[in-house]
Scaffold this motif. Structure first.
Motif, PDB file in Angstrom:
ATOM      1  N   ARG A  47       0.839  -1.196   0.000  1.00 15.48           N
ATOM      2  CA  ARG A  47       0.000   0.000   0.000  1.00 15.48           C
ATOM      3  C   ARG A  47       0.877   1.250   0.000  1.00 15.48           C
ATOM      4  O   ARG A  47       0.577   2.234  -0.690  1.00 15.48           O
ATOM      5  CB  ARG A  47      -0.929   0.003   1.215  1.00 15.48           C
ATOM      6  CG  ARG A  47      -2.106  -0.952   1.073  1.00 15.48           C
ATOM      7  CD  ARG A  47      -2.999  -0.918   2.306  1.00 15.48           C
ATOM      8  NE  ARG A  47      -4.017  -1.956   2.278  1.00 15.48           N
ATOM      9  CZ  ARG A  47      -5.200  -1.834   1.675  1.00 15.48           C
ATOM     10  NH1 ARG A  47      -5.511  -0.714   1.043  1.00 15.48           N
ATOM     11  NH2 ARG A  47      -6.073  -2.818   1.690  1.00 15.48           N
ATOM     12  N   MET A  48       1.955   1.212   0.780  1.00 14.78           N
ATOM     13  CA  MET A  48       2.851   2.371   0.807  1.00 14.78           C
ATOM     14  C   MET A  48       3.518   2.553  -0.544  1.00 14.78           C
ATOM     15  O   MET A  48       3.651   3.668  -1.044  1.00 14.78           O
ATOM     16  CB  MET A  48       3.889   2.209   1.897  1.00 14.78           C
ATOM     17  CG  MET A  48       3.321   2.440   3.278  1.00 14.78           C
ATOM     18  SD  MET A  48       4.586   2.237   4.535  1.00 14.78           S
ATOM     19  CE  MET A  48       3.815   3.111   5.887  1.00 14.78           C
ATOM     20  N   ALA A  49       3.954   1.428  -1.172  1.00 17.98           N
ATOM     21  CA  ALA A  49       4.651   1.516  -2.448  1.00 17.98           C
ATOM     22  C   ALA A  49       3.753   2.124  -3.523  1.00 17.98           C
ATOM     23  O   ALA A  49       4.210   2.900  -4.347  1.00 17.98           O
ATOM     24  CB  ALA A  49       5.123   0.131  -2.885  1.00 17.98           C
ATOM     25  N   GLY A  51       1.507   4.236  -3.045  1.00 20.52           N
ATOM     26  CA  GLY A  51       1.162   5.630  -2.801  1.00 20.52           C
ATOM     27  C   GLY A  51       0.343   5.930  -1.565  1.00 20.52           C
ATOM     28  O   GLY A  51      -0.175   7.032  -1.431  1.00 20.52           O
ATOM     29  N   ALA A  52       0.224   4.977  -0.634  1.00 16.98           N
ATOM     30  CA  ALA A  52      -0.475   5.291   0.611  1.00 16.98           C
ATOM     31  C   ALA A  52       0.464   6.071   1.519  1.00 16.98           C
ATOM     32  O   ALA A  52       1.547   5.595   1.846  1.00 16.98           O
ATOM     33  CB  ALA A  52      -0.929   4.016   1.302  1.00 16.98           C
TER      34      ALA A  52
END
Lengths: 408, 210
Positions: A319-321, A323-324
């Motif tokens: 999710r971070m990768a 764009g979260a």
């Protein structure tokens, strides 16, 4: 990522792990259910107690004669016959703004006989205003009138228990029974009052005109009565009415400043306050115990959320990768915890209400679910979720996406 | 024993132009993954600059980096990294959930469905990863990477978990994307996979070999 989106993402994540979600919420469900049920049972008990007390009369103030010390000996309540019906009449006359209704009361008793049945019961002599003072009217037939009172007529109204035991449940109106070989005609049947919290059957009673009891049953010549019953307009006037009553009675009985009262005034609200304070203390105590289980439920949520964060490390990394932002991750996990605990709260409320009514049904206990307890439970469950969900959510949001993606 | 500084990357100067298809090769430990992390804005260099699509990335905070990743980069991983028990379409839609300017509702579904059809999974939209083969999963991941229409597609060993047939399919698809103008940077250690790229870069000990 707006609020609705975060909510959807959180809900989807929870639905993906239905069993775990339910197990996590279980602590909250049980905790809330316990609080709701305990409070409902406690409130039910206290409400029925209040109803019973108010069934004894309408803001009632009772004056007993007696409790005068003579030569160092207490006579006890009713020990001395100093209370006059006129005392009450004077009170009603002098304080019309306080006294809504008044009746004097004399007590007697005896064996009532009807055909082959007999029944020992208490007999009270009152005036027709008794109906207003005790908020107790006839269910069928009529109450005796002022004319009956003046004439000392041998008439009466009877309680439901008398109907059942003396008349075998048959309609007694118009029938005649005997007490000490004197015939009395039944004019009406009082509505059912039930048993007091002290276990006294209020319906085991015969009510007659005051004059009839005094002249016919007690054969007394004195004009004294056993009790004065007053109904006060407003609960808030109780203290004022008691003070006025005491002053008036002392003056009328010509008691000097050093002499003790020869009467006792009892205020029904005192008894009611005492009983309700005991029951509300029990409720609070039980609610505290239930709250502790809620706290344990909250810690359960934190525990599972921490496990969930570890278990979903790769998901967090992904999710971070894509764009979260950290705050989006934080909000997702926080929302998951909050949704979990509020859903748990709702289920707990349903379970608690159902459980309380089931237990109440089985034990014949009165149940009262207070809206405020539902609102507070719901709010508290949301708070528990956010409070205990914050640390795991914060941990998730601080993870490094590279480490997460590499995590096995 | 103190900590020893490790220079995962040292003195790397690299320019990738719009529309290029670059393969970064090298043995494990050569720094190729670190380079990819820097390119993907997952890691920031200790010193030096990185300009992505005209924007200098150095010095950005985590939230700003997340926004750049969301809008300028599409990731394809070796292990797919799809959300389990989630339909292919929902997986593809995921990047747009974090894109504040993206459409919502039906337009979101339409875009995801268009991309899934494009990667040849038009009939698998509501399948979950467990119901898809490795090659199909990787194609879902590619569709996901393209969701926000990023200028740069980064692939980290995209065929590492696939058999040779599926690998070829994926690489054909990459080449097709590149022909349509998509800039792609791919890390691999397999020469036959690297052969699909237009340009090869070999790394060793944190440096780009000439």
């Amino acid at each position: 990522m707006n609020g609705m989106m975060i909510f959807k993402v959180a809900l989807r994540a929870l639905l993906r792990n239905k069993v775990r979600s339910i197990l996590t919420a279980l602590g909250i469900i049980v905790g809330i259910a316990a609080v709701i049920a305990v409070v409902a049972i406690g409130e039910g008990a206290s409400t029925s107690m209040k109803a019973q007390i108010s069934s004894m009369g309408d803001n009632m103030l009772i004056v007993f004669g007696g409790s005068m010390k003579k030569g160092g000996v207490h006579g006890g309540s009713g020990g001395f016959q100093t209370l006059m019906s006129e005392d009450g009449e004077a009170m009603s006359r002098d304080y019309p703004e306080l006294i809504k209704a008044y009746t004097p009361l004399v007590r007697s008793g005896g064996q009532a006989i009807y055909q082959e049945n007999n029944w020992a019961t208490q007999i009270q002599g009152v005036t027709p205003t008794f109906v207003a003072v005790r908020k107790w009217d006839v269910a069928s037939g009529v109450f005796f009138t002022d004319a009956d009172l003046r004439a000392g007529a041998r008439v009466c109204v009877v309680g439901q228990t008398i109907v059942d035991s003396l008349f075998n449940g048959q309609d007694p109106i118009g029938e005649t029974f005997r007490v000490r070989n004197i015939p009395f005609k039944v004019l009406g049947v009082l509505s059912k009052k039930g048993t007091t919290s002290m276990g006294q059957d209020q319906d085991d009673i015969i009510i007659m005109p005051l004059t009839t009891v005094k002249r016919v049953l007690r054969r007394g010549s004195f004009n004294n009565v056993d009790q004065l019953l007053f109904s006060i307009y407003d609960m808030g006037q109780m203290a004022e009415a008691k003070r006025a009553m005491s002053d008036l009675l002392r003056q009328r009985h010509r008691l000097g400043p050093t002499v003790e009262d020869d009467f006792t005034i009892i205020d029904m609200t005192e008894i009611s306050d005492m009983l309700t304070s005991v029951s509300s203390m029990m409720t609070i105590l039980m609610a505290v115990v239930a709250s502790i289980s809620l706290l344990v439920g909250g810690i359960g949520i934190m525990n599972i959320m921490l496990v969930s964060v570890t278990e979903r490390t790769r998901e967090i990394g992904l999710r971070m990768a894509i764009g979260a932002a950290p705050v989006a991750i934080l909000l997702q996990f926080l929302t998951e915890a909050a949704v979990l605990s509020t859903l748990g709260g709702v289920l707990g409320i349903l379970l608690g209400v159902g459980g309380a009514y089931t237990v109440g049904d089985l034990n014949k206990w009165p149940i009262y679910v207070t809206p405020i307890s539902v609102v507070i439970s719901f709010g508290f469950s949301a708070f528990v979720g956010i409070f205990f969900g914050f640390y795991p959510a914060l941990r998730a949001s601080r993870l490094n996406p590279i480490d997460c993606l590499r995590y096995e | 024993m103190g900590q020893e500084d490790v220079w995962a990357l040292n003195g790397v100067t690299l320019q990738v132009k719009k529309g290029e298809f670059v393969a970064i090769m090298g043995h494990s430990g050569s720094g190729k993954s670190t380079l990819l992390n820097v390119l993907g804005c997952l890691d920031v260099p200790t010193s030096g600059r990185y300009i992505l699509d005209g924007t200098p990335v150095a010095g950005m905070n985590r939230a700003a980096l997340a926004r750049v990743r969301n809008q300028k980069i599409g990731f394809v991983f070796q292990s797919f990294n799809l959300l389990s028990r989630t339909t292919a379409r929902e997986n593809v839609e995921l990047p747009m959930l974090y894109n504040p300017t993206a459409p919502r509702g039906k337009a979101l579904h339409d875009r995801a469905e268009y991309l899934l059809e494009h990667v040849g999974l038009g009939d698998r939209m509501l399948h979950t990863p467990g119901q898809l083969s490795g090659g199909q999963q990787q194609r879902v991941a590619i569709a996901r990477a393209l969701m926000n229409n990023p200028p740069l597609l980064l692939a980290d060993e995209p065929t590492g978990n696939l058999d040779s047939h599926a690998s070829q399919e994926i690489m054909h698809y990459f080449r097709k994307l590149n022909e349509q103008g998509q800039t792609i940077v791919m890390v691999t250690h397999e020469t036959d996979i690297a052969a699909y790229a237009k340009r090869k870069i070999v790394m060793r000990d944190g440096k780009v070999l000439p």
